[in-house]
Each structure stands twice: as C-alpha cells, then as structure tokens.
Enzyme design. Structure first.
Site, PDB file in Angstrom:
ATOM      1  N   CYS A   9      54.413   8.822  -5.590  1.00 55.33           N
ATOM      2  CA  CYS A   9      52.991   8.448  -5.626  1.00 55.33           C
ATOM      3  C   CYS A   9      52.198   9.701  -6.001  1.00 55.33           C
ATOM      4  CB  CYS A   9      52.544   7.835  -4.300  1.00 55.33           C
ATOM      5  SG  CYS A   9      52.739   8.920  -2.870  1.00 55.33           S
ATOM      6  N   ASN A  12      52.118  12.061  -2.098  1.00 55.64           N
ATOM      7  CA  ASN A  12      53.371  12.096  -1.305  1.00 55.64           C
ATOM      8  C   ASN A  12      53.098  12.242   0.195  1.00 55.64           C
ATOM      9  OD1 ASN A  12      56.357  14.145  -0.924  1.00 55.64           O
ATOM     10  ND2 ASN A  12      56.243  11.935  -0.994  1.00 55.64           N
ATOM     11  N   CYS A  14      51.216   9.251   1.694  1.00 53.95           N
ATOM     12  CA  CYS A  14      50.930   7.874   2.139  1.00 53.95           C
ATOM     13  C   CYS A  14      52.006   6.906   1.649  1.00 53.95           C
ATOM     14  CB  CYS A  14      49.552   7.415   1.659  1.00 53.95           C
ATOM     15  SG  CYS A  14      48.193   8.452   2.258  1.00 53.95           S
ATOM     16  N   ARG A  15      51.945   6.488   0.385  1.00 52.33           N
ATOM     17  CA  ARG A  15      52.808   5.402  -0.093  1.00 52.33           C
ATOM     18  C   ARG A  15      54.271   5.793  -0.237  1.00 52.33           C
ATOM     19  NH1 ARG A  15      49.103   4.391  -5.191  1.00 52.33           N
ATOM     20  NH2 ARG A  15      48.946   6.639  -4.839  1.00 52.33           N
ATOM     21  N   SER A  16      54.553   6.887  -0.940  1.00 58.20           N
ATOM     22  CA  SER A  16      55.986   7.157  -1.231  1.00 58.20           C
ATOM     23  C   SER A  16      56.793   7.551   0.008  1.00 58.20           C
ATOM     24  CB  SER A  16      56.150   8.156  -2.383  1.00 58.20           C
ATOM     25  OG  SER A  16      55.582   9.392  -2.088  1.00 58.20           O
ATOM     26  N   ASP A 126      46.417   2.737  -3.496  1.00 57.42           N
ATOM     27  CA  ASP A 126      46.302   3.982  -2.735  1.00 57.42           C
ATOM     28  C   ASP A 126      45.455   3.730  -1.481  1.00 57.42           C
ATOM     29  OD1 ASP A 126      45.844   6.486  -1.804  1.00 57.42           O
ATOM     30  OD2 ASP A 126      45.094   7.310  -3.693  1.00 57.42           O
TER      31      ASP A 126
HETATM   32  P1  4NP Z   1      49.427   8.768  -1.771  1.00 65.93           P
HETATM   33  O1  4NP Z   1      47.882   8.832  -1.318  1.00 65.93           O
HETATM   34  O2  4NP Z   1      49.433   9.045  -3.254  1.00 65.93           O
HETATM   35  O3  4NP Z   1      49.848   7.364  -1.470  1.00 65.93           O
HETATM   36  O4  4NP Z   1      50.151   9.818  -0.959  1.00 65.93           O
HETATM   37  C1  4NP Z   1      47.071   9.937  -1.553  1.00 65.93           C
HETATM   38  C2  4NP Z   1      47.088  10.987  -0.669  1.00 65.93           C
HETATM   39  C3  4NP Z   1      46.264  12.082  -0.881  1.00 65.93           C
HETATM   40  C4  4NP Z   1      45.422  12.096  -1.978  1.00 65.93           C
HETATM   41  C5  4NP Z   1      45.403  11.037  -2.869  1.00 65.93           C
HETATM   42  C6  4NP Z   1      46.249   9.953  -2.659  1.00 65.93           C
HETATM   43  N1  4NP Z   1      44.548  13.186  -2.175  1.00 65.93           N
HETATM   44  O5  4NP Z   1      43.738  13.150  -3.135  1.00 65.93           O
HETATM   45  O6  4NP Z   1      44.596  14.179  -1.415  1.00 65.93           O
END
Ligand code: 4NP
Length: 160
Positions: A9, A12, A14-16, A126
């Site tokens: 994602c 790294n 939240c989702r992955s 997201d």
């Molecule tokens: P992820 O979510 O891609 O599912 O881990 C996010 C976590 C942090 C950020 C964006 C998306 N960020 O901009 O810090």
C-alpha cells in the site's frame, strides 16, 4: 515449492500489514507455512521502522491477529524475491509498475481486487484519515480478498 506474496500500500501501516496479518492467519489455519509465505511494504517512506497504525493493530487484535510487522519501503530486490506483488489500489499499482524493469517483473504485479469474491475488482480504500469503522470495513474487504487469493494459489499449486 514456496510461493512468496508481498502486499503493498502507500504507507505500510494500515492496509498492507493488515492484509499480511490476515493472510498469515489463513495460512496457519491450513498449516501452509512451509508452502506459502508473505510480507508487506509501502511505496512511500513516511513511517519506516514503525509498527502499524494503532487502529490497524486494534482491529486485528479484535480478530485474534497479532501484528509484529515493522514498516518498510518497497525495494528493487522485491521483484526477484516475490512471485506475487499485490497492490491495494490503482495508485499503488501505477507506482509499483513504474519501478519494474522487465516484463517478467511486470507480470508479478496484481491488484488486491483481482482476488475478491464479494469485493471483486474493487480498490481497498485508504482508511488513514478515517475512523475505526473504516478500518473494520477494510478488515472485511481484506478477509474476503485474502480468502480469494489463497484459493487462487491453492488451485495453481494443484495444476503443477
Ligand atoms: P496505508 O495508509 O497506505 O494503508 O498504510 C496510509 C498511511 C499513512 C499515510 C497514507 C496512507 N500517510 O500519508 O502518512
């Protein structure tokens, strides 16, 4: 034969890592750890070394899944190490594909929605700027798509 899967994602956190935790749980329920392994990574570098977001950890804990993953960024060698590199959404897919240097590597890149049963062909949204409810919804979507992925891999293995 070992099949190595990498979930990707943006951050790294939240989702992955949630996908990694769920998929590991499915692998362990079927005692497939010697045949299928997984990891996760982000296209971004904002949170390297950190544990997943506290809401990711909470929702996984609620479902008896413990996460120990530390955030890392996708790297070139991943295209050799992993047979499946699975993006959570189209933006991640585009970024991953911009880093591939051969058709063989290109062919390893998939979307999580490719494996959905209920959530077929849908991006995993997201949840970072959302609420715990959004993380719970992502959990349901990832459970469905991880189940579909495992079925896909097991069907492939049968074909060998
Ligand atoms: P992820 O979510 O891609 O599912 O881990 C996010 C976590 C942090 C950020 C964006 C998306 N960020 O901009 O810090």
């Amino acid at each position: 034969m070992n099949i190595n899967v990498l979930f990707v994602c943006l951050g790294n956190i939240c989702r992955s890592p949630m996908a990694e935790g769920i998929f590991n749980e499915l692998i362990s329920q079927k005692s497939l750890h010697d045949q299928i392994t997984c990891d996760s990574a982000g296209t971004g570098n904002y949170h390297i070394g950190k544990l997943p977001d506290h809401r990711t950890i909470e929702v996984c804990n609620d479902n008896n899944i413990t996460l120990t993953h530390r955030c890392r960024q996708l790297k070139k060698e991943d295209f050799d190490t992993f047979a499946y590199i699975i993006a959570m959404d189209n933006e991640n897919l585009k970024k991953i594909k911009s880093l591939t240097e051969s058709a063989a590597h290109d062919k390893k890149v998939f979307l999580m929605g490719d494996f959905g049963k209920i959530y077929k062909n849908l991006p995993v949204p997201d949840p970072y700027y959302g609420s715990k409810k959004d993380f719970e919804q992502v959990y349901l979507q990832l459970l469905d798509t991880c189940e579909g992925l495992l079925q896909h891999l097991l069907a492939k293995k049968e074909a060998y």
